[in-house]
Design a protein around this motif. Structure first.
Motif, PDB file in Angstrom:
ATOM      1  N   LEU A 861       0.849  -1.190   0.000  1.00 51.08           N
ATOM      2  CA  LEU A 861       0.000   0.000   0.000  1.00 51.08           C
ATOM      3  C   LEU A 861       0.890   1.247   0.000  1.00 51.08           C
ATOM      4  O   LEU A 861       1.296   1.735   1.046  1.00 51.08           O
ATOM      5  CB  LEU A 861      -0.907  -0.006   1.229  1.00 51.08           C
ATOM      6  CG  LEU A 861      -2.012   1.042   1.282  1.00 51.08           C
ATOM      7  CD1 LEU A 861      -3.075   0.773   0.241  1.00 51.08           C
ATOM      8  CD2 LEU A 861      -2.633   1.063   2.674  1.00 51.08           C
ATOM      9  N   ALA A 862       1.198   1.753  -1.191  1.00 51.20           N
ATOM     10  CA  ALA A 862       2.070   2.927  -1.295  1.00 51.20           C
ATOM     11  C   ALA A 862       1.379   4.162  -0.751  1.00 51.20           C
ATOM     12  O   ALA A 862       1.988   4.977  -0.051  1.00 51.20           O
ATOM     13  CB  ALA A 862       2.474   3.155  -2.746  1.00 51.20           C
ATOM     14  N   GLU A 863       0.107   4.330  -1.069  1.00 54.45           N
ATOM     15  CA  GLU A 863      -0.672   5.411  -0.502  1.00 54.45           C
ATOM     16  C   GLU A 863      -2.155   5.117  -0.653  1.00 54.45           C
ATOM     17  O   GLU A 863      -2.583   4.464  -1.604  1.00 54.45           O
ATOM     18  CB  GLU A 863      -0.332   6.762  -1.131  1.00 54.45           C
ATOM     19  CG  GLU A 863      -0.334   6.796  -2.648  1.00 54.45           C
ATOM     20  CD  GLU A 863       0.140   8.140  -3.170  1.00 54.45           C
ATOM     21  OE1 GLU A 863      -0.450   9.170  -2.786  1.00 54.45           O
ATOM     22  OE2 GLU A 863       1.088   8.154  -3.960  1.00 54.45           O
ATOM     23  N   ALA A 864      -2.910   5.581   0.319  1.00 53.91           N
ATOM     24  CA  ALA A 864      -4.364   5.479   0.288  1.00 53.91           C
ATOM     25  C   ALA A 864      -4.911   6.776   0.848  1.00 53.91           C
ATOM     26  O   ALA A 864      -4.415   7.270   1.862  1.00 53.91           O
ATOM     27  CB  ALA A 864      -4.848   4.291   1.118  1.00 53.91           C
ATOM     28  N   GLU A 865      -5.921   7.297   0.186  1.00 53.03           N
ATOM     29  CA  GLU A 865      -6.469   8.581   0.616  1.00 53.03           C
ATOM     30  C   GLU A 865      -7.981   8.540   0.594  1.00 53.03           C
ATOM     31  O   GLU A 865      -8.582   8.148  -0.408  1.00 53.03           O
ATOM     32  CB  GLU A 865      -5.976   9.696  -0.298  1.00 53.03           C
ATOM     33  CG  GLU A 865      -6.579  11.050   0.037  1.00 53.03           C
ATOM     34  CD  GLU A 865      -6.094  12.139  -0.916  1.00 53.03           C
ATOM     35  OE1 GLU A 865      -4.969  12.621  -0.705  1.00 53.03           O
ATOM     36  OE2 GLU A 865      -6.819  12.478  -1.860  1.00 53.03           O
ATOM     37  N   CYS A 866      -8.581   8.924   1.708  1.00 53.39           N
ATOM     38  CA  CYS A 866     -10.021   9.166   1.775  1.00 53.39           C
ATOM     39  C   CYS A 866     -10.189  10.675   1.920  1.00 53.39           C
ATOM     40  O   CYS A 866      -9.895  11.238   2.982  1.00 53.39           O
ATOM     41  CB  CYS A 866     -10.642   8.439   2.967  1.00 53.39           C
ATOM     42  SG  CYS A 866     -10.476   6.644   2.901  1.00 53.39           S
ATOM     43  N   ASN A 867     -10.645  11.325   0.866  1.00 56.60           N
ATOM     44  CA  ASN A 867     -10.724  12.791   0.856  1.00 56.60           C
ATOM     45  C   ASN A 867     -11.750  13.246  -0.175  1.00 56.60           C
ATOM     46  O   ASN A 867     -11.572  12.986  -1.365  1.00 56.60           O
ATOM     47  CB  ASN A 867      -9.365  13.386   0.523  1.00 56.60           C
ATOM     48  CG  ASN A 867      -9.390  14.909   0.503  1.00 56.60           C
ATOM     49  OD1 ASN A 867     -10.166  15.522   1.221  1.00 56.60           O
ATOM     50  ND2 ASN A 867      -8.564  15.501  -0.349  1.00 56.60           N
ATOM     51  N   PRO A 868     -12.835  13.875   0.289  1.00 54.84           N
ATOM     52  CA  PRO A 868     -13.086  14.206   1.681  1.00 54.84           C
ATOM     53  C   PRO A 868     -13.786  13.081   2.430  1.00 54.84           C
ATOM     54  O   PRO A 868     -14.501  12.283   1.843  1.00 54.84           O
ATOM     55  CB  PRO A 868     -14.004  15.424   1.577  1.00 54.84           C
ATOM     56  CG  PRO A 868     -14.778  15.179   0.320  1.00 54.84           C
ATOM     57  CD  PRO A 868     -13.820  14.501  -0.621  1.00 54.84           C
ATOM     58  N   VAL A 869     -13.536  13.078   3.726  1.00 55.87           N
ATOM     59  CA  VAL A 869     -14.350  12.297   4.659  1.00 55.87           C
ATOM     60  C   VAL A 869     -15.312  13.295   5.296  1.00 55.87           C
ATOM     61  O   VAL A 869     -14.875  14.267   5.921  1.00 55.87           O
ATOM     62  CB  VAL A 869     -13.495  11.616   5.737  1.00 55.87           C
ATOM     63  CG1 VAL A 869     -14.373  10.959   6.786  1.00 55.87           C
ATOM     64  CG2 VAL A 869     -12.551  10.616   5.115  1.00 55.87           C
TER      65      VAL A 869
END
Length: 899
Positions: A861-869
Motif C-alpha cells: 500500500l504505497a498510498e491510500a487517501e479518503c478525501n473528503p471524509v
C-alpha cells in the motif's frame, strides 16, 4: 522455495555475550559442517536431539538439512567465524499452516543465545510463508530446550506423553514477544559495546610523528585523559609516539587490544581492519573519511567476519569519562568534562559544539560517540548502552539519517521513560522529497514524518543546537512542570511584557492570578508593584522580597512554573547580581517541585547554570524566548510521560485474507504497480470496514442515467466523477460535476465530460450528493525509510493548500489515535465550533484504526487517501478514495540483525 531461491543474503546478529553470528539458509556445501556439529555433540545432547545415540542419525539429519529443499522445508544455519555452530529447521507436510521444528546447537555455544536467535528468524520466515503454528516433540528431561521455548515470548502449550512432550508454539508475535526480543537485544548490544566503550587496552593505528596528524591527535588525547588501560601506537616508522611505545603492526603488539582506532588512508583501511580481526581486536573506531562503496563494504565485512563492533568510518571518535576508563579517543580540541549526558552525533562539527556547550554548562558527558557514516554502531546501540550504564541521565542526539526508524522509535520510547532524550530536528527542508500524486502523500513532508517519530517516541526535538542546549540545561537542573501555565516575575515592567509575549509565542499560557494570591504578593512586594501576571516587582525590590514572591507563586496551584526576568537598574549597586541570590539561596526542591528559571538581560552567554545552596543549579538565560522554549519542551515531556502507554487497536470486521488476495491479483496483472480503479478501491476499503458513499460505475451515458436513478438521495442530486488512469486530482481537471438532477442534467453532464476529457476518461463514477459536515482527510503513506504513516487533517479541495495535517507511524495505539485527532488546527471543528454540532469522533477514531490496520497488513500500500471524509454528528462517510499499490515485501523492523 527452491534451494537456489533460498540463497538469500545472509544477515548478521548479536548473541547474548555480544559476539556476532551470521544467519543464512543452509547450502549443500554445509553438509560436512552440519555432520561435524552432530559428531562433536555429547552423548546427552545427541540423545536430546534424536531421542537415541546413533551416528546414522547425524548423517541423515545432515543429508536432509543440506539436500534439495522441499516445498515446505526451511533450514537456517548460524555461522561464527568459519564455523557452523547451530542449525534450525521446520517442515510442514499435511497442514500448510503448521510445521514441525528441530534445533541443534554446538555444545560449547550453549547458553549464548544461538538457539533463540535461530528460532526468532525461523518464526519470521515461517510467518512470511503462512505458517501459524510450530510443533516439536521434546524429551521431558530436555530442560534446556524447554527453557528456550518458554523464554521465546510466544504462547507455548505442552502435552505430556510418557517421556516426551508435544510442544505447540503459536506464531503470533505480540507485545509480550516484542518485549522479550527487546530484553535479548539490549543484553546482546550492551555486551558487544563493552570493548568499545570500556576497553582495557587501546591501539591507535596511524599514530604519526608529524604534528597535526589525526592519529597523533587521538593518541595525545588518550594520554592527556590518563586512559586507565594499556595504550599502544601502531606505526612502522617509529619506536614511540608521544612517549607511547609503537609497533610495526597490530600483529606485533604484545597483547591484542580490545579497541583499535584507525586513522590511516582510506585505501589501507579494509586490510587494517582484517589484520585487527585476525589479531583478536574486539572493536574498531574508524576516523578515516573518503572510503568508497567497495572499501566500506570490505570494512563492514571484516567486522562481521571477525566479531568486531565498529564506530564510523568518517567520525570524530569516541569518549567515556567514567573514572575506571577515562578514555578520550577523539581528535577534538575540547577535553570532555566528566558528567551525566550521553551524546551521539553524526556530524563531527556538531559533536565539538555539544562537547563545548555541555562542558561550559557544567553538565559534562558520560560517553560521547561520533557515529560518522554509521556502518555498524548506531543511535539504537547507544540508547541501550545509556539505559544500562548506571551513569547517564540525559541523552543528546544529532541524527542526519535513520537506518531503522521503527526499531529506533521502540527503543527510544522505552528509554525516554527513564531519561530525557533530546535531538536537533535536522533535515527539515529535505529538497529531494517531492510531493507524490495524492494530497496524502503531499501532506507527509519530511518535517511531519520526523515529527511523528519524535512525538510517539517521547523525544524532545529542537530546531537549533542553541535550543538543544537551552533545553538540556533546564531538564538537567529543574523538575518538570505539570502543565504550561507560567508566572512571569520581573523587576522591570517592560521586560516582563516581553517575557509574557515569549511565553505565548512558545505555546505557554500566562494566566491571570487569583485574587487571594494577588493580595498575598502585593503584601510582600514594595509599593507600586503589580501582581496580575506578569508580576511587576518594581526596581526597588529586595532579594528577600523577590524570594518570597517566587516562593508564593511556586507553592500556589495557580501556575506550573516561574520565569524570573532580572534587569540591572541601579548603576551604583549590582542590583541584578544581588537579586540572583533570591533564586539560588533556596534550592528548587524547596519550591514545591516547580521549575524556576531566570532571564538576565545583561547576561552575555545564551544560557548558564547558577549554583544553588545545596549543590543544585538554576538555569539562567540571556533572553526570554530561549527560556520560554525550554519551558515548553519541559511541559511537553511531562505531558508525554503522563499519557497512557496505549495499545494497538484491533477493529472488528476486517477481512485481511480477501484484501491480500485483491492486492496480489492486481499486482499479478500490473507488476509495476499503479492506482486501483474505483471498483477495486471500493472493494479494498470494504474489506477493512471503512464507511463509503454508495456508488456505481457507468461506461455509457445510459448506464449513468440508470445509476443516478438508483442512487439519488432524498434531494435527488447526484455527482458524476470521471474515472481514468490519469485522473487523480479530479477537481483540478474539472472531472467532477455536482448536484445533478433529472435525466436531462445527467445526460448533459456525461456528454460534457466525454467532450472535454476524451480518451482520458474510461467511465464515470455516480454517487449521491453527500450530507453536509466537516470535510476531512484521512489516509496512509508508505515512507521509504520510516514505513507507513497515517495522516489526518483538513480535507476537501483546499487540503494541500492549507496543509493542516498531522501524522503518526502505524500501527496506531489508542493514544496515538486520540492525539492524531486533536493535533491539527481544525480539531476544534470536530468538537463543535461557534454553535455547530460536534462530529462523531468515535467513528473517526474507528476509521483511523482501520486505516492503520490496512497499512500494517499491506506493505504494498504505497498510498491510500479518503478525501473528503464527511464527518457529522451521525457518523462519517468517505466520499472519495484512491489507492496506489507498489510491489513491496514486508519488512520486520524488530527482527534482530546488524546493519
Amino acid at each position: 522455495m527452491t534451494r537456489t531461491a533460498s540463497r538469500a543474503q545472509e544477515v548478521c546478529a548479536l548473541l547474548a555475550d555480544g559476539s556476532t553470528v551470521r544467519l543464512r539458509p543452509a547450502r549443500p556445501e554445509d553438509r560436512g559442517q552440519v555432520l561435524r556439529l552432530y559428531e562433536e555433540m555429547s552423548v546427552d545432547n545427541l540423545r536430546s536431539r534424536f531421542f537415541a545415540v546413533s551416528t546414522r542419525s547425524g548423517e541423515q539429519a545432515a543429508d536432509r538439512l543440506c539436500g534439495p529443499a522441499g516445498p515446505g522445508h526451511r533450514t537456517l544455519v548460524a555461522v561464527h567465524g568459519d564455523r557452523l555452530v547451530g542449525v534450525a529447521e521446520y517442515e510442514n507436510v499435511d497442514d500448510p499452516t503448521s510445521a514441525e521444528i528441530a534445533l541443534a546447537v554446538a555444545d560449547d555455544f550453549h547458553h549464548r543465545g544461538v538457539g533463540t536467535l535461530l528460532l526468532e528468524h525461523l518464526v519470521h520466515t515461517a510467518r512470511e510463508n503462512g505458517i501459524a503454528v510450530f510443533t516439536a516433540d521434546v524429551l521431558a528431561d530436555n530442560h534446556l530446550i524447554h527453557k528456550v521455548f518458554a523464554d521465546l515470548g510466544l504462547r507455548v502449550t505442552r502435552q505430556f506423553d510418557g517421556t516426551t512432550v508435544r510442544g505447540t508454539i503459536r506464531l503470533a508475535p505480540d507485545e509480550r514477544y516484542l518485549s522479550a526480543v527487546d530484553i535479548r537485544a539490549r543484553t546482546a548490544d550492551t555486551a558487544s559495546m563493552q570493548p568499545l566503550l570500556r576497553p582495557h587496552s587501546v591501539a591507535v593505528i596511524g599514530a604519526g610523528t608529524r604534528p597535526g596528524s589525526v592519529g597523533r591527535a587521538v593518541l595525545h588525547n588518550l594520554r592527556e585523559a590518563h586512559f586507565a588501560g594499556l595504550l599502544y601506537a601502531v606505526n612502522p616508522h617509529a619506536h614511540a609516539v608521544w612517549r607511547v611505545p609503537a609497533y610495526p603492526s597490530v600483529a606485533d603488539l604484545p597483547h591484542p587490544p580490545d579497541l583499535a582506532v584507525i586513522a590511516i588512508p582510506a585505501a589501507a583501511v579494509p586490510e587494517a581492519a582484517a589484520q585487527c580481526g585476525r589479531a583478536g581486536v574486539r572493536a574498531l573506531v574508524v576516523v578515516t573519511s573518503g572510503l568508497d562503496a567497495e572499501q566500506s563494504a570490505a570494512l563492514t565485512a571484516a567486522c562481521r567476519r571477525w566479531d568486531m563492533r565498529m564506530v564510523g568510518p568518517n567520525c570524530l571518535g569516541i569518549a567515556n569519562t567514567e573514572e575506571p576508563v577515562r578514555m578520550d579517543a577523539t581528535f577534538a580540541v575540547t577535553k570532555p568534562l566528566p558528567g551525566t549526558a550521553g551524546v551521539a552525533v553524526q556530524s563531527g562539527g556538531v559533536g565539538i559544539a555539544l562537547l563545548d556547550g555541555l562542558s561550559r554548562l557544567g553538565i559534562g558527558i558520560s560517553s560521547f560517540v561520533s557515529l560518522g557514516d554509521k556502518r555498524d554502531v548506531s543511535s539504537n546501540d547507544l540508547l541501550q548502552w545509556w539505559e544500562c550504564d548506571g551513569r547517564t541521565d540525559l541523552a543528546l542526539l544529532h541524527l542526519e539519517s535513520f537506518g531503522n526508524p521503527r526499531a529506533f522509535s521502540r527503543t527510544a520510547r522505552r528509554v525516554a521513560r527513564g531519561m530525557p532524550l533530546l535531538t536537533v530536528d535536522a533535515g527539515r527542508s529535505e529538497a529531494g522529497r517531492r510531493a507524490a500524486a495524492s494530497h496524502t502523500a503531499a501532506a507527509a513532508t519530511p518535517t511531519m514524518t520526523r515529527g511523528a517519530l519524535f512525538s510517539q517516541a517521547g523525544i524532545t526535538a529542537t530546531r537549533t543546537l542553541g535550543e538543544l542546549l537551552d533545553t538540556a540545561a533546564l531538564l538537567h537542573s529543574q523538575p518538570l512542570p505539570a502543565g504550561g501555565r507560567v508566572a512571569v516575575v520581573s523587576n522591570a515592567g517592560g521586560a516582563g511584557v516581553l517575557a509574557a509575549d515569549a511565553c505565548a509565542d512558545a505555546g505557554l499560557t500566562v494566566p491571570e492570578l487569583p485574587p487571594d494570591l494577588v493580595g498575598m504578593l502585593l503584601a510582600l512586594l514594595p509599593g507600586g508593584a503589580g501582581a496580575a501576571n506578569p508580576v511587576d516587582t518594581t526596581p526597588t525590590v529586595s532579594a528577600q522580597e523577590l524570594s518570597g514572591c517566587v516562593d508564593r507563586l511556586a507553592e500556589s496551584g495557580a501556575v506550573d512554573g516561574v520565569l524570573v526576568v532580572l534587569v540591572p537598574t541601579a548603576p551604583a549597586t549590582a542590583v541584578g547580581t544581588d537579586l540572583v541570590t533570591a533564586l539560588t539561596t533556596r534550592a528548587p526542591a524547596a519550591r514545591s517541585g516547580k521549575p524556576i528559571v531566570a532571564v538576565r538581560l545583561d547576561q552575555a552567554e545564551r544560557v548558564r547554570l547558577l549554583p544553588t545552596g545545596d549543590g543544585r543549579t538554576v538555569p539562567s538565560y540571556g533572553e526570554p524566548q530561549a527560556a520560554a522554549r525550554a519551558l515548553r519542551h519541559a511541559a511537553e515531556r511531562a505531558h508525554w510521560l503522563a499519557r497512557p502507554h496505549g495499545s494497538v487497536v484491533e477493529p472488528p470486521g476486517i477481512d485481511s485474507s480477501q484484501a491480500r488476495a485483491l492486492v496480489e491479483a492486481f499486482l499479478a496483472g500490473e507488476p509495476a504497480g499503479g492506482w486501483l480503479d474505483a471498483r477495486a478501491t471500493d472493494q479494498l476499503l470494504a474489506h477493512y470496514g471503512i464507511p463509503r458513499l454508495r456508488q456505481a460505475c457507468a461506461a455509457t451515458e445510459q448506464e449513468a442515467v440508470e445509476a443516478a436513478a438508483r442512487l439519488a438521495g432524498p434531494g435527488g442530486g447526484v455527482v458524476l466523477k470521471a474515472q481514468g488512469p490519469g485522473l487523480v486530482h479530479k477537481s483540478e481537471r474539472g472531472a467532477v460535476l455536482l448536484d445533478l438532477h433529472g435525466e436531462q442534467q445527467i445526460r448533459a453532464a456525461y456528454r460534457d465530460l466525454t467532450a472535454r476529457l476524451g480518451a482520458v476518461m474510461s467511465e464515470v463514477l455516480v454517487q449521491p450528493m453527500a450530507a453536509r459536515g466537516t470535510e476531512l482527510l484521512a489516509g496512509v503513506v508508505q515512507d521509504e525509510v520510516f514505513g507507513a504513516l497515517v495522516v489526518f487533517g483538513l480535507g476537501g479541495t483546499t487540503s494541500e493548500l492549507l496543509s493542516d495535517h498531522a501524522a503518526r507511524l502505524a500501527p496506531l495505539t489508542d493514544t496515538d489515535i486520540r492525539e492524531l485527532l486533536t493535533t491539527p488546527r481544525c480539531a476544534a471543528l470536530l468538537y463543535g465550533h461557534r454553535g455547530s454540532g460536534p462530529a462523531d469522533t468515535g467513528a473517526l477514531e474507528d476509521l483511523l484504526a482501520r486505516l492503520s490496520r490496512m497499512a500494517d497488513d499491506l506493505p504494498e500500500l504505497a498510498e491510500a487517501e479518503c478525501n473528503p471524509v464527511i464527518a457529522g454528528p451521525g457518523g462519517i462517510t468517505a466520499v472519495d478514495a484512491r489507492v496506489r499499490l507498489l510491489p513491496r515485501r514486508a519488512h520486520d523492523p524488530y527482527l534482530r540483525r546488524l546493519p
